[in-house]
Design an enzyme around this catalytic site. Structure first.
Site, PDB file in Angstrom:
ATOM      1  N   ASP A  24      41.459  44.662  41.673  1.00  0.00           N
ATOM      2  CA  ASP A  24      40.161  45.333  41.627  1.00  0.00           C
ATOM      3  C   ASP A  24      39.047  44.406  41.135  1.00  0.00           C
ATOM      4  O   ASP A  24      37.935  44.441  41.657  1.00  0.00           O
ATOM      5  CB  ASP A  24      40.239  46.564  40.729  1.00  0.00           C
ATOM      6  CG  ASP A  24      41.083  47.669  41.329  1.00  0.00           C
ATOM      7  OD1 ASP A  24      41.354  47.624  42.543  1.00  0.00           O
ATOM      8  OD2 ASP A  24      41.480  48.584  40.583  1.00  0.00           O
ATOM      9  N   LYS A  44      39.188  43.921  34.271  1.00  0.00           N
ATOM     10  CA  LYS A  44      40.139  44.971  34.636  1.00  0.00           C
ATOM     11  C   LYS A  44      41.198  45.015  33.547  1.00  0.00           C
ATOM     12  O   LYS A  44      41.963  44.071  33.364  1.00  0.00           O
ATOM     13  CB  LYS A  44      40.778  44.663  35.997  1.00  0.00           C
ATOM     14  CG  LYS A  44      41.748  45.736  36.474  1.00  0.00           C
ATOM     15  CD  LYS A  44      41.041  47.031  36.865  1.00  0.00           C
ATOM     16  CE  LYS A  44      42.026  48.052  37.431  1.00  0.00           C
ATOM     17  NZ  LYS A  44      41.350  49.295  37.839  1.00  0.00           N
ATOM     18  N   VAL A  79      38.615  57.615  43.352  1.00  0.00           N
ATOM     19  CA  VAL A  79      37.332  58.321  43.319  1.00  0.00           C
ATOM     20  C   VAL A  79      36.151  57.381  43.567  1.00  0.00           C
ATOM     21  O   VAL A  79      34.994  57.814  43.528  1.00  0.00           O
ATOM     22  CB  VAL A  79      37.128  59.066  41.978  1.00  0.00           C
ATOM     23  CG1 VAL A  79      38.171  60.151  41.799  1.00  0.00           C
ATOM     24  CG2 VAL A  79      37.129  58.099  40.803  1.00  0.00           C
ATOM     25  N   GLU A 134      36.568  47.958  33.599  1.00  0.00           N
ATOM     26  CA  GLU A 134      37.059  48.997  34.515  1.00  0.00           C
ATOM     27  C   GLU A 134      38.448  49.453  34.104  1.00  0.00           C
ATOM     28  O   GLU A 134      39.363  48.647  33.916  1.00  0.00           O
ATOM     29  CB  GLU A 134      37.097  48.484  35.952  1.00  0.00           C
ATOM     30  CG  GLU A 134      37.525  49.569  36.929  1.00  0.00           C
ATOM     31  CD  GLU A 134      37.683  49.066  38.359  1.00  0.00           C
ATOM     32  OE1 GLU A 134      38.370  49.738  39.141  1.00  0.00           O
ATOM     33  OE2 GLU A 134      37.119  48.007  38.687  1.00  0.00           O
ATOM     34  N   GLY A 135      38.602  50.750  33.970  1.00  0.00           N
ATOM     35  CA  GLY A 135      39.890  51.311  33.613  1.00  0.00           C
ATOM     36  C   GLY A 135      40.802  51.478  34.810  1.00  0.00           C
ATOM     37  O   GLY A 135      40.530  50.991  35.917  1.00  0.00           O
ATOM     38  N   ALA A 136      41.911  52.176  34.572  1.00  0.00           N
ATOM     39  CA  ALA A 136      42.884  52.473  35.630  1.00  0.00           C
ATOM     40  C   ALA A 136      43.029  53.985  35.699  1.00  0.00           C
ATOM     41  O   ALA A 136      43.501  54.603  34.740  1.00  0.00           O
ATOM     42  CB  ALA A 136      44.227  51.812  35.322  1.00  0.00           C
ATOM     43  N   ALA A 144      29.872  57.162  51.451  1.00  0.00           N
ATOM     44  CA  ALA A 144      31.262  56.965  51.860  1.00  0.00           C
ATOM     45  C   ALA A 144      31.367  55.707  52.710  1.00  0.00           C
ATOM     46  O   ALA A 144      30.526  55.445  53.565  1.00  0.00           O
ATOM     47  CB  ALA A 144      31.741  58.179  52.648  1.00  0.00           C
ATOM     48  N   THR A 153      47.493  47.677  38.368  1.00  0.00           N
ATOM     49  CA  THR A 153      48.823  48.106  38.797  1.00  0.00           C
ATOM     50  C   THR A 153      48.880  48.181  40.322  1.00  0.00           C
ATOM     51  O   THR A 153      47.863  48.319  40.996  1.00  0.00           O
ATOM     52  CB  THR A 153      49.187  49.484  38.208  1.00  0.00           C
ATOM     53  OG1 THR A 153      48.297  50.481  38.727  1.00  0.00           O
ATOM     54  CG2 THR A 153      49.093  49.474  36.684  1.00  0.00           C
TER      55      THR A 153
END
Length: 248
Positions: free
Chosen positions: A50, A37, A13, A109-111, A201, A41
């Site tokens: 990331d 992070k 996203v 930052e999550g996953a 974008a 994964t």
């Protein structure tokens, strides 16, 4: 706001690019920034994750990972299949707190989404945010389907007493359709929190210097930028009822 937790409503996203934009904007304002992070994964040894991608785009940022698992799965599942120790929420909170002692801003930052599991006990990024008493920024897609996922994420945060700072659209299309245009008004309503930016974008494909120069214009003043939600909404306003929109 020494620690800001950044999650998505799902995968792909624009979460990492949004994290980079927040980091670049803070660096441009003279703040020292670290990005953590929690669990990376789907990336092998020696490959750029990331956190490293945020540093590439944002510039003078300290990048850190807690764990890395080779398969592109939820962290808890990836850890189990790899036979490696999982990441636990208290470890995320402790690492972020240590970084916060040395930096003006730490971005965690999550996953994937907020409730993606880190371990067999069901620990999540939401748990880590609660331990940190840190606000959460939600990154959402622009188009059809985003309202449900955003509202569910917002409700979960409120049920835990965790502050939802706001929502950022992770990728605003060049030719926005009717749903995306309407969502500019609907996203803050369902989230109960302000819309704090919209990244164009393809922003992540910009050269790093161009990305850093442009980033503040994509984010609202609450994130250190200059983006104006009202002006953006006026410019992208949907056609009136009964008027065909651009559905390309």
């Amino acid at each position: 706001m020494p620690v800001l937790v950044i999650t998505g409503t799902g995968t792909e996203v624009g979460k990492t690019v949004t994290t980079a934009a927040v980091a670049a904007t803070a660096v441009a304002a003279g703040r020292s920034v670290a990005v953590l992070k929690a669990a990376q994964t789907g990336v092998g040894p020696g490959e750029r994750g990331d956190a490293a991608e945020v540093a590439r785009l944002a510039g003078a940022v300290r990048a850190a990972e807690l764990a890395r698992y080779p398969e592109p799965l939820a962290p808890g599942t990836a850890a189990r299949r790899a036979g490696l120790p999982p990441v636990r929420p208290h470890e995320v909170a402790e690492a972020a707190a240590k970084l916060a002692a040395e930096h003006d801003l730490v971005l965690v930052e999550g996953a994937g989404g907020l409730l993606v599991r880190f371990d067999a006990a069901g620990g999540t990024l939401a748990d880590a945010a609660g331990l940190l008493d840190a606000p959460v920024l939600v990154v959402a897609p622009a188009g059809l389907g985003t309202l449900n996922a955003t509202e569910l994420t917002a409700r979960e945060l409120r049920s835990r007493g965790v502050e939802l700072l706001g929502v950022v659209i992770g990728s605003w299309p060049r030719a926005a359709d009717l749903a995306a245009r309407c969502n500019l008004a609907d996203l803050p309503e369902v989230a109960g929190a302000p819309l704090l930016g919209a990244l164009p974008a393809g922003a992540g494909a910009l050269p790093s210097a161009g990305f850093r120069a442009a980033a503040p214009a994509w984010l609202a003043p609450a994130l250190g930028g200059t983006w104006d939600a009202e002006a953006f909404g006026t410019r992208e306003a949907p056609p009136g009822p009964g008027v065909p929109g651009d559905l390309t």
